[in-house]
Structures are given as structure tokens and as C-alpha cells.
Design an enzyme around this catalytic site. Sequence first.
Site, PDB file in Angstrom:
ATOM      1  N   ASP A  71       0.042  -3.665   8.801  1.00  0.00           N
ATOM      2  CA  ASP A  71      -1.397  -3.482   8.845  1.00  0.00           C
ATOM      3  C   ASP A  71      -1.874  -4.714   8.914  1.00  0.00           C
ATOM      4  O   ASP A  71      -1.691  -5.655   8.118  1.00  0.00           O
ATOM      5  CB  ASP A  71      -1.949  -2.707   7.652  1.00  0.00           C
TER       6      ASP A  71
ATOM      7  N   HIS B 290       0.807  -1.464   0.089  1.00  0.00           N
ATOM      8  CA  HIS B 290       0.005   0.006  -0.026  1.00  0.00           C
ATOM      9  C   HIS B 290       0.847   1.183  -0.040  1.00  0.00           C
ATOM     10  O   HIS B 290       1.845   1.086   0.583  1.00  0.00           O
ATOM     11  CB  HIS B 290      -0.716  -0.026   1.232  1.00  0.00           C
TER      12      HIS B 290
ATOM     13  N   ASP C  95       0.968   4.239   1.477  1.00  0.00           N
ATOM     14  CA  ASP C  95       1.427   4.796   2.489  1.00  0.00           C
ATOM     15  C   ASP C  95       2.682   4.084   3.262  1.00  0.00           C
ATOM     16  O   ASP C  95       3.112   4.668   4.234  1.00  0.00           O
ATOM     17  CB  ASP C  95       0.386   5.181   3.432  1.00  0.00           C
ATOM     18  N   HIS C  96       2.931   2.896   2.933  1.00  0.00           N
ATOM     19  CA  HIS C  96       4.133   2.229   3.229  1.00  0.00           C
ATOM     20  C   HIS C  96       5.166   1.949   2.232  1.00  0.00           C
ATOM     21  O   HIS C  96       6.255   1.467   2.483  1.00  0.00           O
ATOM     22  CB  HIS C  96       3.548   1.038   3.784  1.00  0.00           C
TER      23      HIS C  96
END
Length: 316
Positions: A211, A65, A67-68
Amino acid sequence: MEIYFLGTNAGVPTLQRNVTSVALRLLEERRTFWMFDCGEGTQHQVLRSPLRLGKLEKLFITHLHGDHLFGLPGLISSRGYQGGTSPLTVYGPPGLKAYLDISLSVSQSRIPYKLEIVEHSGGLIFEDETFKVEAGLLEHRIDSYGYRVTEKDSPGNLNTELLKSYGLKPGPLYGRLKKGEDITTDEGVLIRAAEVIHAPKRGRIVVILGDTRPCAGSLPLAQDADLIIHEATFAHELAEMAHQYHHSTARQAAELARDAGGAELLLTHFSSRYTSQEELAPLLKEAQEIFPNTLLAEEFCTFPVYRRTPGNDPGE
């Protein structure tokens, strides 16, 4: 061994916090640091920190993802301009290599050091004489992994006071004892190495989870860890929303740390609805009710990884 947070927000950056990235500083152990996840803007966070990209040895991506991940091509490219000449290995799920190959080739980025990309599907992904790293699948919208970093036990120190009682001074004989050899002094006294060496120093275990919802895969990764870093996207009053979006609450993170027999828990990956440490206080409170030795991650803050020994276990 220390943890240093570069980004603690979930999803998107805010004026208060950047998206996910955490450094494991191994300056005493390896004279390097490792990084876990690299959200957009991470290289800017590094510039504001005591970290130097030339010392970055390994980079682990939990999942793909943005944001990572979105900060990774820029950081890899900039590393060469900031004195990075030593090899860098990047680990992550399948698809990572294609993402980096396209990003770096289309932008014609020049990488003046050896870059190795290792895709994995869990299991033992790295081991040398001092550390090993294992990965395990968690439960998220896409494949997301947690990493268990194990520092191997190191030999115990010599009992110098006992050796002095034998009249033995520091020198070559100390070195032989340290290697486990029995020796005989000039006076004919046999000294057994096993009797003058303290017990080995227990290696520390750091677990960094990507996550995830609460899931069976978290427990074996976190078992008996000295430090667990776990997402706490929401307070538990939003547990249904957390489940819907494949995330965890602070209470659920604390339950995992308790069940795993961990020593310390650091919460991170906070929803942007919480704009300050004060607004995060309820998350800390609900976690500490389950697992008292819990702290909130803060960007540009250092958290030592304490060595758990009998009698001073922070989790007791």
C-alpha cells in the site's frame, strides 16, 4: 514463472473478493511458490486454488495492517497439516516476529517444520544462485514495503544446428561446451564455446508494491520491471481521498509503470465500493490511457510473467 491472485480487495473482504494475497509460482524455476501478503481467509483461498501449502517456500509481508496480515498465523499452522515439512521463511517489517510469536505461542500452535522469521528495513533481503529479492520503503500510514524479485540471467543454450555442421553429436563434449570450455574434435577442429552458445537468457523482474501513495521510493523498485503489481484502491476522480488514506489511484499506478519503463502492469487492492469487474472498468480505462499494457487482477486467475526480449517488449 506466473502470478496467481488469492485476494484483490482493500481493507475488508466482500462477497466478491477477499483481502490481499498474491502468489508467485516458481514451479519450473524452483518447484515452489512464494506468497506476498496473507490477509484473513487466505488459507481458504488456497484450498480453492491449484496451490499446495507444502510447496510454499517464502512469504513476504508488505506491512502490518490486518488486511495484509491477519491470515498469517492460521496459514502457518495449517501448513503442517497439509503436507508442509520443508522450511518456510517469512519476511516483513519490524514487529512481525512479535506478532507471530504471540499468536502462535498463545494458541499453542504446533509447527512441524523449520519456521524462520526475518525482519527487515529494506535493502537486499534474500539472494541465492537464481534469485534475489530487494525491499524498499514506500509511503503509507505505517511502514510499507515494495519487493523487487529479480531472476538472475541463465546461460544460453547450445547452438545445436551449428554443432551438427561440425559433425558433433550430443554427448560429453556438449557438456564441456555448455560449461564454457573450448574443445577439439577427433578431426582436430577447435570449437570455441563462446561461438556455439547463444546469448544468456535475461532474467525476469517482478515488482510487488505494498500500500502506498505515489512516492519516490516506488520508482527505483519498479525500474525496467517485466511486471509491476500496484495497488489501485480508487479511480482518479477520488485522488484526494486516495491521498488522505495513503493510497493510489489507477492512473497514478499507470504513471509509475510508464515512468519506470515497465513492460506490464497489474492493478489490485480495489476499494470495496467497486463490487464487480464491470465497476472496475473505469479504473482499467484510466490506467490504459497512460500505460496501455495494463490488466486488472482477478482472483483465481493466472498471469504469466513474460520474458522481455528485444523486438517483443510488451511495453513498446
